[in-house]
Enzyme design. Structure first.
Site: not given
Ligand code: PGA
Length: 262
Positions: A15, A17, A102, A104, A172, A178, A219
């Site tokens: 990913n 981003k 996701h 985010e 996740e 992140g 992570s």
């Protein structure tokens, strides 16, 4: 269930981003990933660049193990929706996968209902949705398990039994995503893996546990973590953010995943 016992390849999703800042850099990294993973037959790599870089990144080869994915999709086709990208456009770009829900994006108001609509729209275009679920924090009483189960159920509203094995689910946990500090432990992951499989079985009334692929993300930065996640967490692969932005950091993780299945 271990991955060694199944024919399925280990799925490693990258990913990217909003990175990298330049298209030529995206082309370079994707070409190195494609080259560096071409002999790793036990894994499948999915690179998810920002949509504007799709025409620039390395193209998947027929029969190869390198694929493309999108990071988001509109929930509908053919509407006047400024700034959105339709599932048909994603399919046309050569992507086979698309991340949905996701954290985010959920952070900015994406609801479970919208996520479910996106999954339906993607399935119509034969794109494989990668549905992200995960708790914000853990608590001693195990309330987080209820949170994950409810999020999963609500994100799958309207999805038929026949489609569930086409969807990939990525666990996740937000506390691990992140920050590059610490991925979840194998036992944390396995606990949620069991919960997800049980929730799917309850939801769809399967006689046998469904073969839906389940990943872990948050992570994942080194080989030791890949081993822990896949061998002790028993998941079908990883969703990797930061560490996937350089072939130098990513390829050793892919090689480790391949070795575990060898
Ligand atoms: P990270 O990102 O590997 O940088 O934690 C994972 C993700 O956001 O999917």
């Amino acid at each position: 269930m271990t991955n060694k016992k199944t024919e399925q390849k280990i799925l490693m999703v990258c990913n990217w981003k909003m990175h990298p800042g330049r298209g030529d850099e995206a082309r370079k990294i994707s070409t190195e990933i494609q080259r560096g993973s071409s002999k790793l037959k036990h894994i499948e790599v999915v690179v998810c660049p920002t949509a504007i870089h799709f025409p620039l990144v390395a193209k998947p080869k027929s029969g190869g193990n390198y694929h493309l994915g999108a990071q988001n999709s509109a929930w509908t086709e053919n509407e006047s929706l400024t700034g959105e990208i339709s599932p048909a456009q994603i399919e046309d770009s050569g992507a086979e996968y698309c991340i949905v829900g996701h954290s985010e994006r959920r952070m900015y108001g994406e609801t479970n209902l919208l996520v479910a609509q996106k999954i339906q729209a993607l399935l119509k275009q034969r794109i494989i949705p990668i549905l992200c679920v995960g708790e914000t924090n853990r608590d001693e009483k195990g309330e987080y398990l209820k949170v994950i189960s409810a999020q999963l159920k609500d994100s799958l509203q309207g999805i038929q039994k026949g489609s569930i094995e086409k969807i990939v689910i990525a666990y996740e946990p937000l506390w691990a995503v992140g920050n590059g500090k610490k991925s979840a432990s194998g036992s944390d992951i396995e606990e949620v893996l069991i919960l997800i499989r049980r929730t799917l079985t309850d939801l769809y009334g399967f006689q046998k546990i469904p073969r839906t692929r389940i990943l872990y993300g948050g992570s994942v930065t080194n080989k030791r973590e890949v081993e822990e996640i896949i061998q002790r967490g028993h998941v079908d692969g990883c969703l990797i953010g930061r560490a996937s932005l350089s072939a130098k950091t990513l390829i050793p993780l892919l090689e480790e995943a391949h070795r575990l299945k060898d």
